[in-house]
Design an enzyme around this catalytic site. Structure first.
Site, PDB file in Angstrom:
ATOM      1  N   LYS A 106      17.177  30.456 -11.520  1.00 22.07           N
ATOM      2  CA  LYS A 106      17.421  30.773 -10.081  1.00 22.07           C
ATOM      3  C   LYS A 106      18.927  30.898  -9.960  1.00 22.07           C
ATOM      4  CE  LYS A 106      12.986  30.104  -8.234  1.00 22.07           C
ATOM      5  NZ  LYS A 106      11.902  29.250  -7.352  1.00 22.07           N
ATOM      6  N   ARG A 150       7.848  24.776 -13.650  1.00 20.99           N
ATOM      7  CA  ARG A 150       7.679  26.256 -13.829  1.00 20.99           C
ATOM      8  C   ARG A 150       8.955  26.600 -14.493  1.00 20.99           C
ATOM      9  NH1 ARG A 150       8.413  30.806 -11.034  1.00 20.99           N
ATOM     10  NH2 ARG A 150       7.021  32.385 -10.871  1.00 20.99           N
TER      11      ARG A 150
END
Ligand code: 7PM
Length: 291
Positions: free
Chosen positions: A229, A264
């Site tokens: 991210k 995740r």
């Protein structure tokens, strides 16, 4: 530190059981849009299957299949296109691999169809706020991951604002848990996720990471998604996606230390290895305590 016996540690995902006595990895399966795939349907399906197979071999317990792009600023794709991309892959994995399939979707039609095709978990970045989503998820009988997002992917990074980010996220998730229970989705079917990067500035993301343990008050299994991210890129002075793995593992492990039990990630093998270290030190401490 004890394992979280105060939480539900086992979820029924269709005909598979998800045991959360130790942290587990949810591998992210990239579903290539048609426009990027030159070989057509079969090539795309074959590539997805191989990727799923590899992640399973590397230790993933869940495979997260998503077709709708939640990329900041992304265009929204239609339900028909989403189902068209999602369902053949869910079906193919369910027939061939012994793994829990999670579907990253907000659309009730996709939830219903994917459950019928063999999915074992619903992962909704909109926490079942779309009309019909609560009912569809309830009827599927599957567990649901409720994620916090401020705004919509098209505009969420424009000017995210909070009172206290951790309190606001906890408050939102509590409200969604109540909505689920009212719709007939038992608490024992729920997972919570603060949604790193979804309508959050770097400071918001860092505060959520630092205070991740506050999410334990929800008394539900917690999922963390930080893999690749942009918050990692920001901390690393603009490092591109392919140079964010180590920082991602560090963030992941901080969240696990503070209570996350589903991770995740795009990079299954390194994540499994990092978790092996965490699990070993946890077990060592427990054995000493039992003596
Ligand atoms: C581009 C930017 C593509 C961001 C994809 C994304 C999460 C999720 C996603 C998460 C849960 C990504 C995101 N992130 N579901 N789906 N938690 N539960 O980085 O953090 O994969 S999509």
């Amino acid at each position: 530190m004890r394992l979280q016996s105060e939480y539900y540690v086992s979820l029924t995902c269709g005909h598979r059981q998800l045991e959360l006595t130790q942290p587990v990895v949810m591998g992210i399966l990239n579903v290539t849009p048609d426009s990027f795939s030159d070989g057509g349907r079969y090539t795309r399906l074959d590539a997805a299957l191989r990727h799923a197979e590899q992640m399973l071999a590397e230790g993933a317990v869940i495979i997260d299949v998503g077709a709708e792009s939640t990329r900041p600023g992304a265009r929204e794709i239609g339900v028909a296109e989403e189902m068209d991309r999602l369902l053949p892959i869910v079906e193919a994995i369910a027939q061939r691999l012994d793994v829990i399939i999670s579907i990253d979707t907000s659309s009730p039609e996709a939830m219903t169809a994917a459950a019928a095709a063999g999915a074992g978990l619903i992962n909704d970045v909109r926490a079942l706020r779309r009309p019909g989503a609560l009912a569809a998820a309830a009827a599927s009988g599957l567990p649901v991951c409720l994620m916090h997002m401020q705004g919509e992917p098209t505009d969420m990074q424009r000017a995210p604002r909070y009172g206290q980010v951790i309190d606001d996220v906890c408050g939102f998730l509590s409200e969604r848990i109540q909505a689920c229970e009212a719709a007939g989705i038992a608490r024992s079917r729920l997972i919570c996720d603060p949604g790193f990067g979804f309508g959050k500035s770097l400071q918001h993301n860092l505060q959520l990471l630092h205070h991740f343990d506050a999410l334990r008050q929800l008394e539900l299994p917690l999922l963390v998604g930080v893999s690749r991210k942009s918050m990692l890129g920001q901390v690393l002075d603009g490092a591109p996606v392919n140079e964010r793995q180590s920082a991602g593992l560090a963030a992941m492990l901080l969240a696990v230390e503070r209570g996350a039990r589903i991770v995740r990630s795009h990079d299954v093998r390194p994540t499994v290895d990092a978790l092996a270290l965490w699990i070993a030190q946890e077990q060592s401490a427990q054995e000493r305590q039992a003596q």
